[in-house]
Design a protein around this motif. Sequence first.
Motif, PDB file in Angstrom:
ATOM      1  N   LYS A   6       3.563   5.817   2.725  1.00 20.39           N
ATOM      2  CA  LYS A   6       3.551   7.250   3.043  1.00 20.39           C
ATOM      3  C   LYS A   6       3.575   7.477   4.548  1.00 20.39           C
ATOM      4  N   GLU A   7       2.863   6.605   5.278  1.00 20.32           N
ATOM      5  CA  GLU A   7       2.790   6.744   6.740  1.00 20.32           C
ATOM      6  C   GLU A   7       3.969   6.094   7.452  1.00 20.32           C
ATOM      7  N   PHE A  42       1.556  12.557  -3.503  1.00 19.07           N
ATOM      8  CA  PHE A  42       2.662  12.591  -2.532  1.00 19.07           C
ATOM      9  C   PHE A  42       3.945  12.023  -3.131  1.00 19.07           C
ATOM     10  N   PHE A  43       3.827  10.888  -3.831  1.00 23.95           N
ATOM     11  CA  PHE A  43       5.013  10.238  -4.399  1.00 23.95           C
ATOM     12  C   PHE A  43       5.314  10.690  -5.831  1.00 23.95           C
ATOM     13  N   SER A  55       0.826  -1.202   0.000  1.00 26.83           N
ATOM     14  CA  SER A  55       0.000   0.000   0.000  1.00 26.83           C
ATOM     15  C   SER A  55       0.864   1.257   0.000  1.00 26.83           C
ATOM     16  N   ALA A  56       0.629   2.148  -0.965  1.00 27.16           N
ATOM     17  CA  ALA A  56       1.344   3.423  -0.977  1.00 27.16           C
ATOM     18  C   ALA A  56       0.942   4.280   0.223  1.00 27.16           C
ATOM     19  N   LYS A  57      -0.281   4.102   0.712  1.00 24.96           N
ATOM     20  CA  LYS A  57      -0.723   4.842   1.903  1.00 24.96           C
ATOM     21  C   LYS A  57       0.105   4.431   3.117  1.00 24.96           C
ATOM     22  N   SER A 104      -1.807   7.712 -10.342  1.00 29.07           N
ATOM     23  CA  SER A 104      -2.694   6.854  -9.551  1.00 29.07           C
ATOM     24  C   SER A 104      -2.878   5.521 -10.262  1.00 29.07           C
ATOM     25  N   HIS A 137      -1.896   2.727  -5.403  1.00 29.28           N
ATOM     26  CA  HIS A 137      -2.023   4.166  -5.187  1.00 29.28           C
ATOM     27  C   HIS A 137      -3.462   4.638  -5.319  1.00 29.28           C
ATOM     28  N   ASN A 138      -3.824   5.633  -4.519  1.00 25.12           N
ATOM     29  CA  ASN A 138      -5.004   6.457  -4.770  1.00 25.12           C
ATOM     30  C   ASN A 138      -4.506   7.838  -5.203  1.00 25.12           C
ATOM     31  N   THR A 190      -1.971   9.497  -2.506  1.00 26.93           N
ATOM     32  CA  THR A 190      -0.616   8.929  -2.459  1.00 26.93           C
ATOM     33  C   THR A 190       0.119   9.180  -3.769  1.00 26.93           C
ATOM     34  N   ARG A 249       8.336  -0.223   1.971  1.00 21.06           N
ATOM     35  CA  ARG A 249       8.341   1.188   1.595  1.00 21.06           C
ATOM     36  C   ARG A 249       9.636   1.616   0.896  1.00 21.06           C
TER      37      ARG A 249
END
Length: 226
Positions: A35-36, A101-102, A30-32, A106, A94-95, A98, A42
């Motif tokens: 990100k977190e 952000f990256f 998950s890209a989310k 998407s 990705h959504n 994210t 990651r």
Amino acid sequence: ARPIPTGRYDVIFSTDEWESILSAHLGAFSAKAAKEGTGYYREKLAKSIAVPGLTLRDCPQYRDGFSFSAFDDEGMPREDLTVIDRGVLTSFFHNSATARFFKQKSTAHGSRSAKGSLGVSPPQLVIDVGTKSKTELYQGQVLKVISLKGLHSGTNPVSGHFSLAVEAILCRDGIEEQMVKDVTLSANFYDILNGIQGIGTNLEASSGKSFFSPEIRFSGMSVAGT
């Protein structure tokens, strides 16, 4: 059914149980989560994370699937996405958030419930078939896991460690020798992807028809029994 001696066994999961194990660790892709800072992979993009024979794809319009989806929850059109290509991590889910952000495009995996925040979710996962016949997969002694218990309490999706009560069939050279219960199977999800001994040639569907995978033989997993 009875326990087997404590030791290390090669394991093949039923399609439903393999789906459960994989689903419990999808946050790693998950890209989310990346990100977190909680996604295990990651910093592994474009790096090898599994044996070269493993390819994992999300196929939202897969012809045999019951979770057919043309658009994600943000209205983005969906296409097939290769997540692991011959052992190499090629993409996260990705959504739109994210992706911004990256600085990526998407992948149309945005998901949102009525009250929840924007997340990511793949609709239909498919693992490509391999080269091993059923005879080769079941050569020697193999533990075929048919039931898992305590998946959520016995799994740490961040570290990948899981320890689960299982019911299984002990097989030798393809012949069922014994029904097995009252044993605990322990392993690390991220390690077993590099401990795959063989991938079968026949694609099998989960009972929900949202996951498709050949049988996969994992080497030397720890079993606590008698």
